[in-house]
Write an enzyme that holds these catalytic residues in place. Structure first.
Site, PDB file in Angstrom:
ATOM      1  CG  HIS A   1       3.725   4.792  -2.222  1.00 31.06           C
ATOM      2  ND1 HIS A   1       4.151   4.316  -0.988  1.00 31.06           N
ATOM      3  CD2 HIS A   1       2.589   5.514  -1.967  1.00 31.06           C
ATOM      4  CE1 HIS A   1       3.329   4.733  -0.053  1.00 31.06           C
ATOM      5  NE2 HIS A   1       2.375   5.455  -0.619  1.00 31.06           N
TER       6      HIS A   1
ATOM      7  CG  ASN B   1       0.617   3.696   2.493  1.00 33.45           C
ATOM      8  OD1 ASN B   1       1.791   4.019   2.597  1.00 33.45           O
ATOM      9  ND2 ASN B   1      -0.274   4.463   1.890  1.00 33.45           N
TER      10      ASN B   1
ATOM     11  CB  CYS C   1       3.794   8.474   0.006  1.00 36.78           C
ATOM     12  SG  CYS C   1       2.728   8.332   1.460  1.00 36.78           S
TER      13      CYS C   1
END
Length: 320
Positions: free
Chosen positions: A247, A277, A111
């Site tokens: 993020h 996400n 990520c």
């Protein structure tokens, strides 16, 4: 290095929290209070590589270029059905970029991959090895989870974010770190069997596993540290930064990070409510949306911050 244009793309299927409650033991209140997520987009009939290429095409158009102007394609991707060829090579073919003068490569830094990728792009541009890089972060994370485990399946969405990067002095500072902690977040697939296997220690398929409390603690601690460090490295102060794009892992993580900074909350952008996400794609998707909505303008100072499996972290200061 500077951003010449951005683009993004999401699947056509939007899945709400109420839709998830039809087949997993959860509900809208449970998901929203723990994650901030209300809906996400999930791949159904789309081909993943075409979704990535669409985001790339939009970035090329926003840069005022044509595909033939691109001389390097770099894709960041955690997992898709192709082990080889690379996603970047597939995108090259879809966009119709022909000839040997546009190399392609894939990256995987979980990520945190967006800022890791920026660092690599800057290196190629700074040394004159590339003039126009198409950088795409594309993820289909929803194919990595067990859809009977509400702790993971409710978190993720699919999508792609892209940008075209060129020469300039807008990339001001960066920081990349990695600490070997593979058990915090992981996803494992088996390889093909061979006649020489002993049967001991052979990998089996394990859907995505994550330790939520550890991820929360590490994400918040690393983000607060990296953001302060990279701003200082750029010779700036916290109050100089116009936009923080973190993020989009969990709204509670984002809220905990920004509590450490005495800044107006509107400087911290978020789209997790409608996207979920999307791993490495979350920051470039958010960036493209905010640019197209007019909330980020040329000359604004931005901080990017990512964290993910590894445990890897990253941060960068860049002027748009």
């Amino acid at each position: 290095m500077k951003i010449l244009g951005t683009g993004s793309a999401v699947p056509k299927q939007t899945v709400t929290n109420d839709m998830l409650s039809d087949f997993v033991d959860t509900n809208d209140v449970w998901i929203t209070t723990r994650t901030g997520i209300k809906s996400r987009q999930i791949i159904t009939t789309e081909r993943f590589e075409e979704l990535a290429a669409l985001a790339g095409q939009r970035a090329i158009e926003a840069a005022g270029l044509v595909p033939e102007d691109i001389d390097f394609i770099i894709c960041h991707n955690v997992c898709n059905v192709y082990v080889t060829p690379s996603l970047a090579a597939l995108v090259q073919g879809i966009l119709g970029i022909k000839g040997p003068n546009c190399p392609t490569m894939d990256l995987n830094s979980a990520c945190a991959g967006f800022t890791y990728g920026l660092e690599i792009c800057d290196s190629f541009i700074a040394t004159g090895r590339a003039k126009h890089i198409l950088f795409i972060c594309a993820e289909e994370v929803t194919r990595m989870v067990d859809w009977t485990q509400r702790e993971t399946c409710v978190l993720f969405g699919d999508g792609a974010g892209a940008m075209v990067l060129g020469a300039g002095d807008n990339y001001l500072a960066s920081k990349l770190t990695s600490t070997p902690m593979p058990d915090v977040i992981y996803y494992r697939l088996p390889c093909e069997p061979t006649p020489f296997e002993t049967g001991e220690g052979i990998d089996t398929h394990i859907a995505m596993q994550l330790k939520g409390r550890e991820v929360f603690r590490m994400a918040v601690t690393s983000a607060q540290r990296d953001i302060r460090d990279v701003i200082e490295k750029a010779g700036l102060k916290l109050e100089d930064i116009d936009h923080f794009l973190l993020h989009q892992a969990n709204q509670r993580i984002i809220d905990a990070i920004k509590q450490d900074f005495d800044l107006p909350p509107e400087r911290f952008h978020s789209n997790i409510q409608k996207r979920g996400n999307t791993s490495s794609a979350s920051i470039p998707m958010l960036l493209d949306e905010e640019i197209r909505e007019g909330r980020i303008k040329r000359g604004d100072l931005m901080v990017f911050n990512g964290f993910g499996a590894g445990f890897v972290t990253s941060a960068a200061v860049m002027r748009y």
